[in-house]
Enzyme design. Structure first.
Site, PDB file in Angstrom:
ATOM      1  N   GLU A 105       2.535   4.925  -4.031  1.00  0.00           N
ATOM      2  CA  GLU A 105       2.472   5.868  -5.182  1.00  0.00           C
ATOM      3  C   GLU A 105       3.787   6.624  -5.359  1.00  0.00           C
ATOM      4  O   GLU A 105       4.102   6.946  -6.507  1.00  0.00           O
ATOM      5  CB  GLU A 105       1.303   6.846  -4.974  1.00  0.00           C
ATOM      6  N   ASP A 149       0.854  -1.191   0.000  1.00  0.00           N
ATOM      7  CA  ASP A 149       0.000   0.000   0.000  1.00  0.00           C
ATOM      8  C   ASP A 149       0.893   1.245   0.000  1.00  0.00           C
ATOM      9  O   ASP A 149       2.110   1.137   0.179  1.00  0.00           O
ATOM     10  CB  ASP A 149      -0.847  -0.064   1.284  1.00  0.00           C
ATOM     11  N   ASP A 208      -9.067   3.657  -2.276  1.00  0.00           N
ATOM     12  CA  ASP A 208     -10.050   4.068  -1.267  1.00  0.00           C
ATOM     13  C   ASP A 208     -11.319   4.636  -1.881  1.00  0.00           C
ATOM     14  O   ASP A 208     -11.521   5.851  -1.969  1.00  0.00           O
ATOM     15  CB  ASP A 208      -9.416   5.103  -0.330  1.00  0.00           C
TER      16      ASP A 208
HETATM   17  O1  MIG Z   1      -3.494   6.019   4.845  1.00  0.00           O
HETATM   18  O2  MIG Z   1      -3.505   0.796   5.841  1.00  0.00           O
HETATM   19  O3  MIG Z   1      -5.899   2.154   0.519  1.00  0.00           O
HETATM   20  O4  MIG Z   1      -6.838  -0.052   1.914  1.00  0.00           O
HETATM   21  O5  MIG Z   1      -6.782   0.074   4.727  1.00  0.00           O
HETATM   22  C1  MIG Z   1      -4.335   4.926   4.641  1.00  0.00           C
HETATM   23  C2  MIG Z   1      -4.647   1.552   5.994  1.00  0.00           C
HETATM   24  C3  MIG Z   1      -3.540   3.687   4.412  1.00  0.00           C
HETATM   25  C4  MIG Z   1      -4.869   2.989   2.506  1.00  0.00           C
HETATM   26  C5  MIG Z   1      -5.369   1.795   1.773  1.00  0.00           C
HETATM   27  C6  MIG Z   1      -6.393   1.075   2.598  1.00  0.00           C
HETATM   28  C7  MIG Z   1      -5.799   0.688   3.939  1.00  0.00           C
HETATM   29  C8  MIG Z   1      -5.267   1.922   4.643  1.00  0.00           C
HETATM   30  N1  MIG Z   1      -4.284   2.595   3.790  1.00  0.00           N
END
Ligand code: MIG
Length: 818
Positions: A432, A429, A505
């Site tokens: 980017e 995650d 999200d």
């Molecule tokens: O700043 O890890 O898209 O699926 O649950 C949020 C917490 C960070 C974004 C992800 C989401 C995940 C969440 N993450």
């Protein structure tokens, strides 16, 4: 403007009234505007041949036209005559492409580079480049010669390509854009961005896939602009007759991919950029996720509920809170005192554990990952050599430079402890990359870029891809050649070789269910077939109906996972009360029944480069109206789905492609090539099976491989004509399929005058445990007919419900019912 009216009609059809604004723009050909800063190629002065390429010059500038295959030609521009390193993260390194033949023909006004299928024309007096077939039909042509501009920000160039947009032309692709399938009339940029709660039409999002398909006069072609800088696309938005793409750096380098079918273009794009490997079977089961399930007791409780309620589930996810202070590769021992035991217990109950790993490494001198990264200079640095720092979940962080092969190697080894603990899959995650406050890294961050050093402007869009690549490679080694399961939020073209993706999200609204339907079809057309949405919506609260309709769409999403944000109410299939639970259960069970069919589509994707989701435009591109359809899609070759995406909807109009179709939840039969009004009660959805299909089915299991299958069920649907079906089976875990350890069954069904015949060819070295097939027939007055299998007459059998079937040996070659 001669055909303005036609354009208007077309645009209103696709885009609605607001599109008229764009059309009434003055149609200024770019060339009429004095070029103040931009440099345009102006004429071809010489050419030479270099291997599989021709190089054309205009003063210092050079243009290379390289032939990759009969249908793939790459164009590159070097404004000062020096091409950049021929390096790509998107294109496979083991390309086995070559043209059957090619030649150059010089005409008075142009050069023609010809392959067996494609003609590329380079106009001498203005350097316009066009592409067409070998019969003289032009499919795509420049509207202006390639051009560039000295960058106001740095020593390189901004590079531009402007092509003509035909009045009937529709555009598809570009990855996860949250807009209509047809991109005409819109502009986009690609800069991977953490876009929590994104909206319809918001741009850019998490992924960069600079590949699009144009369809004009029922001919399709593709353009893959392989440039990792921030890129832009304009599909007849500013000028109704032009399509442009450009970049804030790097090289103007694009692949032209010939059709004529969209399906051909997509397959050829996969030839360049690869396909997803076969996922382990469990990865295509149902997955339950949450931000976050903790402590351990909570994880165990959720898992227990699934088994208690007999709702199938294969995987449970641990989001960031399992870590110690959000330090990657550690456990919070207060919440998870004995992770190994917990994971083993879950595994004994049929659950795989998937954990999250982010790129941000906490600046903490007592933390081994930070120490190792620091010692070896693995973290990204600014232009002045200071480490790049930013705040994310763990607080102050530094970030590995995954574009350095050594760093990727190292990162891959960090998973050792988690793999030893029994973790089965990894979720990447925030790659980017996302940084709190400032969004992402500053532009001056330096990257290794596999030896072709550059700033973050060049590396930004591949950062996430290189992270998940190193995750994949690491897991593959550590898990002893088991097929890894990885999922990533950020991606660049080609990421399908290393990972599945989700759309980030989203929001628990009906609009977002529709956006997800568009995004997954688009991702699938853009090379990223293994994709899914957060079922139910990440942020916000769905009601039971939205959750359930989303679950239904989830059955036909390549990746099926419920996920939700930390501040939302419970989101398990039973959280909305018994009525909704019963429907969710029925649909999750449907996913498990269809597993062998779904596994086969993944195989077709891997091996034959066929996308998993197929919009109607792709199935029947010759009908102009189909280029606008967005709700129905093919799920593989034999199932057509049109999810219900509105509240309170009791029926919906569904277009069925040519052929005959069987409604999945009843006995109804429909003729294709037309629209039908279909009832949509809450516990059903429009799902159709194509006449002539053979659909394999497993009994409902609580998780993959829960039970041995003693006979494989095959549902056979009568349909006039000759039809091909495939069923792929292997042991579901290792890469042995690369050595042909699999079983691929090819069924040829022929139906005529109520006589049905099925022939079977089997390929591969894998021998399944079952010996027999149970064949069920649809659309045929079965019992009144006699059955012959390889020359013998066979009797009908009856199952517990009294439904007739035929039991046959799995090696049968030919079966006839007459
Ligand atoms: O700043 O890890 O898209 O699926 O649950 C949020 C917490 C960070 C974004 C992800 C989401 C995940 C969440 N993450």
């Amino acid at each position: 403007m001669p055909d303005l009216e036609k354009k208007e009609e077309f645009a209103v059809d696709i885009l609605g009234e607001e599109s008229l604004d764009n059309i009434h723009h003055v149609n200024n050909p770019v060339l009429d505007v004095p070029a103040i800063e931009k440099n345009y190629l102006s004429q071809v002065r010489s050419y030479s041949k270099e291997g599989n390429a021709y190089v054309f010059t205009d003063g210092k500038a050079k243009v290379e036209v390289r032939i990759f295959s009969d249908e793939i030609i790459r164009v590159r521009l070097a404004p000062q005559g020096t091409f950049l390193d021929d390096f790509s993260y998107a294109v496979k390194t083991d390309l086995h492409l070559h043209p059957t033949s090619f030649s150059l023909e010089e005409l008075e006004d142009a050069y023609l580079v010809k392959t067996a299928a494609t003609t590329c024309r380079i106009q001498k007096d203005n350097f316009f480049i066009s592409f067409g077939d070998t019969k003289g039909k032009t499919i795509n042509r420049d509207h202006a010669p390639m051009h560039w501009e000295e960058s106001p920000d740095f020593g390189g160039y901004y590079v531009y390509c402007t092509k003509e947009a035909q009045s009937d032309e529709a555009f598809f692709g570009l990855g996860d854009k949250s807009t209509n399938l047809n991109l005409r009339g819109r502009r986009f940029s690609n800069w991977n961005s953490d876009t929590y709660g994104f909206g319809f039409n918001q741009d850019p999002l998490y992924k960069t896939i600079p590949f699009y398909i144009g369809v004009t006069d029922s001919d399709a072609y593709g353009i893959f602009f392989d440039n990792t800088f921030k890129t832009f696309f304009d599909f007849a938005a500013e000028q109704n007759n032009q399509t442009s793409f450009w970049s804030e750096g790097g090289e103007l380098q694009y692949y032209y991919i010939q059709g004529p079918l969209m399906m051909d273009v997509i397959k050829r794009y996969h030839e360049l950029t690869g396909t997803h490997y076969m996922p382990p079977l469990w990865a295509i089961g149902y997955h339950q996720c949450r931000w976050s399930y903790y402590p351990e007791a909570n994880v165990r409780e959720v898992a227990e509920q699934f088994r208690k309620r007999s709702i199938p589930c294969d995987a449970i996810y641990l989001d960031i809170d399992y870590m110690d202070g959000y330090r990657c590769f550690t456990w919070n021992k207060r919440y998870f005192p004995d992770p190994k035991k917990m994971i083993a217990d879950l595994a004994a109950d049929g659950f795989k554990t998937v954990v999250m790993i982010d790129p941000g490494i906490k600046v903490d001198e007592d933390y081994w990952v930070f120490q190792e990264g620091k010692e070896n200079k693995y973290f990204c640095r600014r232009g002045d050599d200071y480490f790049m720092e930013g705040y994310v979940w763990p607080g102050r962080c530094q970030f590995p430079d995954y574009t350095n092969p050594k760093v990727r190697e190292w990162w891959g080894t960090l998973y050792e402890g988690l793999v030893e603990d029994g973790v089965a899959g990894v979720w990447n995650d925030m790659n980017e990359p996302a940084v709190f406050g400032r969004g992402t890294f500053p532009d001056d961050v330096r990257h290794h870029f596999d030896g072709i050093r550059g700033s973050h402007r060049k590396a930004h869009n591949v950062y996430g891809m290189q992270m998940v690549r190193s995750t994949y490679d690491g897991l593959k080694k550590l898990q002893k050649n088991k097929r890894p399961f990885t999922i990533t939020r950020a991606a660049y073209a080609g990421t399908q070789r290393y990972s599945s993706v989700w759309t980030g999200d989203n929001i628990a609204t009906w609009e977002h269910l529709r956006i997800g339907l568009l995004q997954l079809q688009r991702l699938s057309m853009s090379g990223l077939s293994f994709c899914g949405t957060d079922i139910g919506g990440f942020t916000g609260e769905p009601d039971g109906e939205l959750y359930t309709r989303w679950m239904q769409f989830g059955v036909f999403s390549p990746f099926m996972r419920v996920h939700s944000a930390g501040d939302t109410r419970d989101r398990e299939p039973w959280s909305f009360g018994p009525e909704w639970e019963a429907i969710c259960k029925k649909f999750i069970e449907l996913r498990y029944k269809l597993l062998p069919y779904i596994y086969t589509i993944f195989w077709r994707q891997h091996k034959y480069r066929e996308p998993i989701l197929r919009p109607i435009s792709l199935l029947e591109q010759h009908k102009p109206k189909n280029l606008l359809r967005e709700e129905e899609f093919g799920f593989g070759d034999q199932i057509l789905v049109s999810p219900v995406i509105n509240p309170g909807q009791t029926s919906k109009v569904v277009y069925l492609p040519e052929g005959s179709w069987y409604y999945y939840f009843g006995e109804k039969f429909f003729e294709g090539g037309q629209e039908h009004l279909i009832d949509t009660p809450l516990d059903e959805m429009p799902v159709f099976v194509k006449g002539g299909s053979v659909i394999p089915e497993y009994p409902v299991m609580q998780y993959t491989f829960e039970k041995n299958i003693d006979a494989l069920k095959l549902n056979i649907y009568y349909g006039e004509g000759t039809h091909d079906s495939y069923v792929y089976i292997d042991h579901g875990e290792t890469f042995a399929y690369e050595q042909s350890v699999y079983n691929e069954k090819h069924f040829i069904v022929e139906c005529q005058n109520n006589v049905l015949s099925v022939r079977q060819h089997i390929e591969g070295l894998y021998n399944e445990r079952f010996d027999t097939y149970k064949l069920y027939f649809f659309g045929l007055p079965a019992e009144s007919k006699s059955v012959h299998v390889d020359g013998d007459t066979v009797a009908w059998s009856y199952d517990e419900e009294g439904t007739p079937y035929i039991s046959v040996e799995k090696e049968f070659r030919k079966l006839i019912i007459d």
